[in-house]
Design an enzyme around this catalytic site. Structure first.
Site, short mmCIF file in Angstrom:
data_model
loop_
_atom_site.label_atom_id
_atom_site.label_comp_id
_atom_site.label_asym_id
_atom_site.label_seq_id
_atom_site.Cartn_x
_atom_site.Cartn_y
_atom_site.Cartn_z
N ASP A 37 7.24 -3.44 -6.32
CA ASP A 37 6.12 -4.28 -6.76
C ASP A 37 4.86 -3.44 -6.91
OD1 ASP A 37 6.24 -4.01 -3.88
OD2 ASP A 37 4.69 -5.54 -3.71
N GLU A 56 5.88 -5.45 -0.90
CA GLU A 56 5.18 -4.50 -0.02
C GLU A 56 3.67 -4.59 -0.21
OE1 GLU A 56 3.26 -0.67 1.19
OE2 GLU A 56 3.29 -1.67 -0.76
#
Length: 399
Positions: free
Chosen positions: A79, A145
């Site tokens: 991400d 994350e």
């Protein structure tokens, strides 16, 4: 080990790694929206002959190479943060750009370049016959994350029941090897007031004025936080402010702030909360000090709640994983600098919460993270893939 052969193999994949990274960059994928990126990375793993490729219920991608006893993992979060003000970019952050040396675009350094190098590092192990019955390699592309460091690995360890012997964190390391980081936590301070008409403010109790006193003391607290010799100083920064009021013509009846607290070695979430609770203005106004919780669904609609506490971790210089990484690096690129990250990584859960050693080495530079015109370097992709390919053999031979 033929280090020259490994370097040559990594160099031969430079164009393939560039193509793979640019393909991922073109797919937007902020936290909880990573599905397209995960599918892209899974397709690349399958194309390269990974022995097993799985996507777990949270949406994390797990690619395995080899069948040996010792499990060694290479983690990269897939991400990204958003692009911010697009006017600050000199090129399209998703369509990206490329020259002879660089690749630009959101996620190139933070941190899809690390996933690219790890995937091709595993491919090189297979090509050169480095895989053996001593180890299996796991390459992960993990989710959320940027929202909640380490949540993905809480899930992988506790729900997928996957527990590596050690994990390489492939976040950008500026060409160095990193063996630790400060932790962090997200704190909220709430103070109450009483609203009244703004034409007669003395009839109410203005929560914003109370918070103004608290803010001054919070700012001063930053100057006297603990300092660790290796990781440096603990810090805090007020990152958000909120209020409630019946209207713009009324006194505010509540006010709250968010605090980004960075924890150095020797600090805990309990001590950080108590430092703020002990501030005179916090006591005076009966402010509530709490820690945020994270419960946002992943792109698969998996909800895995956790406290917004991301612990400090450090691995010793003489730990087996540190020594193996240094030796693999030295075999091809000379003596490395061993240092630490400024920011936080998935190691907060892997190393501190779960006790699994982590060592850091990844393409790109820390200062590119979250910045406009983010870029990484093709030479870094090659160097990291080569070191990753050599590392498991070096580690298992020296156990």
């Amino acid at each position: 080990m033929d280090f020259a052969k490994i370097k040559s193999a990594a160099e031969s994949y430079k164009d393939d790694m560039t193509k793979f990274l640019r393909a991922m960059v073109r797919i937007p994928g902020e936290s909880a929206g990573e599905k397209g990126k995960i599918e892209c990375a899974a397709a690349e793993m399958r194309k390269l002959g990974f022995d097993k490729v799985e996507i777990d219920p949270m949406g994390n991608l797990l690619g395995y190479m080899g069948t040996g006893k010792t499990l060694i993992a290479f983690d990269g979060h897939i991400d990204t943060v958003g692009i911010g003000n697009k006017d600050n970019w000199t090129f399209d952050p998703y369509e990206d750009y490329e020259n002879d040396e660089e690749i630009g675009g959101r996620g190139t350094s933070d941190q899809e370049g690390g996933i690219v190098s790890a995937v091709y590092g595993a491919k090189i192990m297979k090509d050169l016959g480095l895989l053996n019955d001593k180890y299996t390699v796991l390459v992960t592309a993990t989710v959320q994350e940027e929202d909640c460091d380490g949540l993905c690995w809480q899930y992988i360890i506790n729900e997928d029941k996957v527990r590596p012997e050690f994990v390489v964190i492939t976040e950008p390391t500026n060409g160095n090897i990193y063996r630790g980081q400060r932790g962090r936590m997200e704190i909220r301070v709430d103070v109450k007031g009483v609203s009244c008409h703004g034409s007669a403010p003395e009839r109410g109790d203005n929560a914003i004025y109370k918070m103004a006193e608290i803010l001054g003391e919070v700012k001063e607290l930053n100057n006297r936080l603990h300092v660790d010799e290796f990781l440096g100083k603990g810090t805090l920064a007020v990152s958000e402010i909120f209020f409630t009021s019946p209207s713009r013509c009324a006194v505010a009846d509540s006010c709250a702030i968010s605090i980004d607290r960075r924890l150095t070695d020797g600090e805990t979430y309990q001590s950080a909360l108590e430092e703020i609770r002990a501030l005179p203005s916090v006591k005076k106004y009966g402010a509530e000090v709490s820690m945020y919780k994270y419960d946002r669904p992943s792109y698969t609609d998996c909800v895995y709640p956790t406290d917004c506490y991301f612990p400090t971790w450090v691995i010793p210089e003489d730990a087996p994983a540190t020594k193996a990484m240094v030796k693999a690096f030295e075999g091809m690129y000379g003596k490395p600098k061993v240092d630490k990250w400024t920011f936080s990584t998935n190691g907060v859960s892997i190393m501190d919460r779960e006790g699994i050693p982590c060592i850091g080495f990844g393409p790109g530079k820390e200062e590119e993270a979250h910045a406009p015109n983010e870029k990484t370097w093709k030479a870094d992709l090659v160097k990291c893939a080569a070191v990753y390919a050599a590392l498991p053999t070096v580690y298992t031979e020296n156990k």
